[in-house]
Design a protein around this motif. Structure first.
Motif, PDB file in Angstrom:
ATOM      1  N   ASP A 153      -0.159  -4.269 -14.809  1.00  0.00           N
ATOM      2  CA  ASP A 153      -1.528  -3.769 -14.600  1.00  0.00           C
ATOM      3  C   ASP A 153      -2.262  -4.557 -13.517  1.00  0.00           C
ATOM      4  O   ASP A 153      -3.183  -4.021 -12.878  1.00  0.00           O
ATOM      5  N   ALA A 154      -1.862  -5.795 -13.312  1.00  0.00           N
ATOM      6  CA  ALA A 154      -2.472  -6.599 -12.252  1.00  0.00           C
ATOM      7  C   ALA A 154      -1.786  -6.392 -10.910  1.00  0.00           C
ATOM      8  O   ALA A 154      -2.418  -6.527  -9.860  1.00  0.00           O
ATOM      9  N   PHE A 156       0.217  -3.517  -9.770  1.00  0.00           N
ATOM     10  CA  PHE A 156       0.292  -2.201  -9.132  1.00  0.00           C
ATOM     11  C   PHE A 156      -0.953  -1.859  -8.301  1.00  0.00           C
ATOM     12  O   PHE A 156      -0.820  -1.232  -7.238  1.00  0.00           O
ATOM     13  N   PRO A 157      -2.171  -2.262  -8.698  1.00  0.00           N
ATOM     14  CA  PRO A 157      -3.302  -2.028  -7.783  1.00  0.00           C
ATOM     15  C   PRO A 157      -3.152  -2.767  -6.451  1.00  0.00           C
ATOM     16  O   PRO A 157      -3.580  -2.264  -5.408  1.00  0.00           O
ATOM     17  N   VAL A 158      -2.526  -3.945  -6.485  1.00  0.00           N
ATOM     18  CA  VAL A 158      -2.289  -4.682  -5.242  1.00  0.00           C
ATOM     19  C   VAL A 158      -1.248  -3.952  -4.397  1.00  0.00           C
ATOM     20  O   VAL A 158      -1.407  -3.812  -3.176  1.00  0.00           O
ATOM     21  N   GLN A 160      -0.728  -0.844  -4.339  1.00  0.00           N
ATOM     22  CA  GLN A 160      -1.420   0.323  -3.774  1.00  0.00           C
ATOM     23  C   GLN A 160      -2.205  -0.063  -2.529  1.00  0.00           C
ATOM     24  O   GLN A 160      -2.196   0.656  -1.525  1.00  0.00           O
ATOM     25  N   ARG A 161      -2.872  -1.204  -2.554  1.00  0.00           N
ATOM     26  CA  ARG A 161      -3.624  -1.659  -1.377  1.00  0.00           C
ATOM     27  C   ARG A 161      -2.681  -1.999  -0.229  1.00  0.00           C
ATOM     28  O   ARG A 161      -2.994  -1.739   0.931  1.00  0.00           O
TER      29      ARG A 161
END
Length: 385
Positions: A153-154, A156-158, A160-161
């Motif tokens: 969860d920490a 995958f947003p990175v 994506q960026r």
């Protein structure tokens, strides 16, 4: 004789790491580090060498991870340059540490990134920033995997960026680091079972301007195909429509394993499901051959079709095993278009030299010809010790 692969991590690697880490932090105990990292190094295999360097880094760098990350980043050389096709310059030849004075890059990055994976798990944003820097000097594909496994969860947003990162090295890390079955890397069992979290990332990267990135996407999809073949066949069917040459090449590389296996939905996605209409015969250059030699394959094709046929041809060698059974291995053969009623002769030489991943045992070896996933011809030879 070629230099052993394990020797890419050697005493010079240790010396360079000690020199540059001491250059940026006077408190770095270079002598202790070198003694720890180099002791018994020549007796170790490749991965064990990288891990021993990481052990030495843990003993010598500050215990506070943010401070250690700053020291690592300051010791690095400029990012590895890319050529016009977006391929790293120097990585293919292994000449990754040629400029000793520029800073650290090359195989030592494996150990530096391993340190980050070991010590940065409680500092995920800072650790990922450090891996972003490291991957531009070689790769951080192994080190990011424990973070994906333990804190998705920490992470995958990175990722994506990073799809928009100006560095192809970083964009490649998005795909390569999240491969479910990366060779030598930690297997990401959650993604083996369900690859859906990475699919939006692959969709965004499959038309990346860098061949380096696109090849990683193809290999990632090939990983997924081992557990979810129908998913990859559907991906090819969807994304082949209106695709340019680069994407078609990527999709073909991604589905190479499924084509070799004769996976029907994949063959259909490539318009290969109809099979070969005609006769095929295989002749070998000899009935016997020695381990270390080579044997020639000559394939004769005659079309019975009233239309051209696109043919993907592989050959399957049934190797003898120590227990007397055989084990098939598929090799890439030819891709050709046979005109209506036409004939063709195709030739190839198959090496019988032992390789590290396969021991050759004496006995009969059968070779099958597979056209569009279907066996069409066969012959055999005796392998002599």
């Amino acid at each position: 004789m070629a230099e052993a692969f394990k020797n890419l991590i050697n005493a010079r690697t240790v010396d360079l790491a000690g020199r540059h880490l001491h250059r940026v932090w006077s408190g770095f105990d270079r002598r202790r580090f070198v003694q720890h990292a180099a002791t018994g190094l020549d007796a170790l295999e490749f991965k064990a060498r990288a891990m021993q360097l990481a052990d030495a880094l843990e003993a010598a760098l500050p215990s506070e991870f943010p401070r250690a990350a700053l020291i690592i980043e300051a010791s690095l050389a400029p990012p590895t340059p890319l050529d016009a096709q977006g391929e790293p310059v120097g990585l293919a030849s292994g000449d990754t540490e040629a400029d000793d004075d520029a800073g650290l890059r090359g195989w030592v990055v494996w150990s530096l990134a391993e340190f980050v994976a070991r010590r940065g798990m409680d500092e995920v944003p800072r650790a990922l920033d450090c891996l972003r820097a490291l991957t531009q000097r070689f790769s951080a594909e192994f080190a990011i995997r424990p973070f994906i496994q333990r804190q998705p969860d920490a992470v995958f947003p990175v990722l994506q960026r990073w799809l928009e990162d100006p560095s192809a090295h970083v964009r490649r890390l998005v795909s390569e680091g999240s491969r479910p079955r990366l060779p030598w890397g930690l297997r990401l069992q959650a993604l083996v079972a369900n690859p859906s979290p990475t699919l939006p990332l692959l969709r965004a990267l499959q038309d990346d301007p860098s061949a380096y990135v696109r090849r990683s996407v193809a290999n990632h999809l090939n990983d997924i195909a081992k557990d979810h073949p129908d998913l990859v066949a559907a991906w090819v069917q969807e994304h082949r429509q209106g695709a340019g040459a680069q994407r078609v090449s990527l999709l073909r590389h991604a589905s190479r394993g499924l084509i070799k296996q004769g996976h029907a939905p994949t063959l259909s996605a490539w318009d290969l499901a109809h099979g070969f209409e005609g006769q095929a015969s295989l002749a070998l250059s000899a009935g016997r051959a020695n381990v270390g030699d080579a044997i020639g394959l000559t394939l004769q094709l005659r079309s019975n079709s009233a239309r051209p046929q696109t043919l993907v041809i592989d050959y399957v060698v049934h190797h003898q095993r120590a227990n007397g059974r055989t084990s098939p291995k598929v090799f890439k053969g030819w891709k050709t278009t046979l005109a209506a009623g036409d004939t063709a002769t195709l030739a190839k030489t198959h090496s019988l030299r032992p390789v590290t991943t396969r021991t050759l045992y004496p006995g009969e070896h059968r070779i099958d010809i597979q056209i569009n996933g279907r066996m069409c011809a066969s012959s055999a030879f005796d392998l002599l010790a």
